[in-house]
Design a protein around this motif. Structure first.
Motif, PDB file in Angstrom:
ATOM      1  N   THR A  10       0.869  -1.176   0.000  1.00  0.00           N
ATOM      2  CA  THR A  10       0.000   0.000   0.000  1.00  0.00           C
ATOM      3  C   THR A  10       0.905   1.225   0.000  1.00  0.00           C
ATOM      4  O   THR A  10       1.825   1.318   0.810  1.00  0.00           O
ATOM      5  N   LYS A  30      -7.293   9.127  -5.723  1.00  0.00           N
ATOM      6  CA  LYS A  30      -7.850   7.766  -5.751  1.00  0.00           C
ATOM      7  C   LYS A  30      -8.678   7.588  -7.017  1.00  0.00           C
ATOM      8  O   LYS A  30      -9.399   8.485  -7.427  1.00  0.00           O
ATOM      9  N   ASP A 128      -1.173   2.512  -8.312  1.00  0.00           N
ATOM     10  CA  ASP A 128      -2.362   2.217  -9.117  1.00  0.00           C
ATOM     11  C   ASP A 128      -3.604   2.923  -8.566  1.00  0.00           C
ATOM     12  O   ASP A 128      -3.543   3.624  -7.553  1.00  0.00           O
ATOM     13  N   GLU A 129      -4.738   2.708  -9.225  1.00  0.00           N
ATOM     14  CA  GLU A 129      -5.987   3.398  -8.865  1.00  0.00           C
ATOM     15  C   GLU A 129      -6.462   3.075  -7.453  1.00  0.00           C
ATOM     16  O   GLU A 129      -7.209   3.823  -6.859  1.00  0.00           O
ATOM     17  N   GLU A 130      -6.045   1.932  -6.934  1.00  0.00           N
ATOM     18  CA  GLU A 130      -6.459   1.501  -5.593  1.00  0.00           C
ATOM     19  C   GLU A 130      -5.481   1.940  -4.498  1.00  0.00           C
ATOM     20  O   GLU A 130      -5.662   1.593  -3.333  1.00  0.00           O
ATOM     21  N   LYS A 132      -2.218   1.089  -4.443  1.00  0.00           N
ATOM     22  CA  LYS A 132      -1.168   0.075  -4.273  1.00  0.00           C
ATOM     23  C   LYS A 132       0.025   0.404  -5.165  1.00  0.00           C
ATOM     24  O   LYS A 132      -0.133   0.986  -6.242  1.00  0.00           O
TER      25      LYS A 132
END
Length: 155
Positions: A10, A30, A128-130, A132
């Motif tokens: 994360t 996000k 990334d979009e999440e 991570k």
């Protein structure tokens, strides 16, 4: 000495002031991919080359869904001078107490001109979009780095 990040980790959350003193958070991004790059000092030759390369390729990166954020230990006032002098379009954030640099493993011992020194390790972390870590690149070169990222990401 800070731990380096690895794919799947994360990405550490952060909120830092930009060149105008406005707070910018990773959480604000996000749902978008973010290229977070760490550089030693504004208004130096290598860092200028890297920031100009990101600015020159910003449309291409944005078109592929990437935001670009550059972080250094400089104060917002110096970042504003850097942005104006070089006509930079990337978001530049100030981390004078180096908390974010350390959280991302971008501050520590490095070799400079054959000597061991402690400082900013030129690094790029792709989130990334999440939220991570997709890729974590350390000890990157200022010149040619942006072209390599574009090639590696298949943009």
């Amino acid at each position: 000495m800070s731990e380096r990040l690895n794919p799947g980790d994360t990405a550490p959350a952060f909120t830092l002031p930009d060149a105008d003193g406005n707070e910018v958070s990773l959480a604000d991004r996000k749902g978008r991919k973010v290229i977070v790059y760490f550089y030693p000092a504004a208004l130096t030759p290598g860092c200028t080359k890297q920031a100009c390369d990101f600015t020159d390729n910003l449309e291409l990166l944005a078109g592929a869904g990437y935001d670009v954020i550059g972080i250094s230990p400089d104060k917002p006032e110096k970042l504003a001078k850097f942005r104006e002098k070089e006509s930079l379009k990337v978001t530049l954030l100030a981390d004078p107490d180096r908390q974010v640099l350390e959280a991302y493993g971008a501050f520590g011992e490095k070799t400079m001109y054959g000597k061991k020194v402690v400082g900013v390790i030129r690094s790029t972390v792709i989130v990334d979009e999440e939220g991570k870590v997709e890729r974590a690149l350390y000890n990157v070169k200022a010149t040619g780095h942006v072209a390599k990222i574009i090639k590696d990401l298949g943009i």
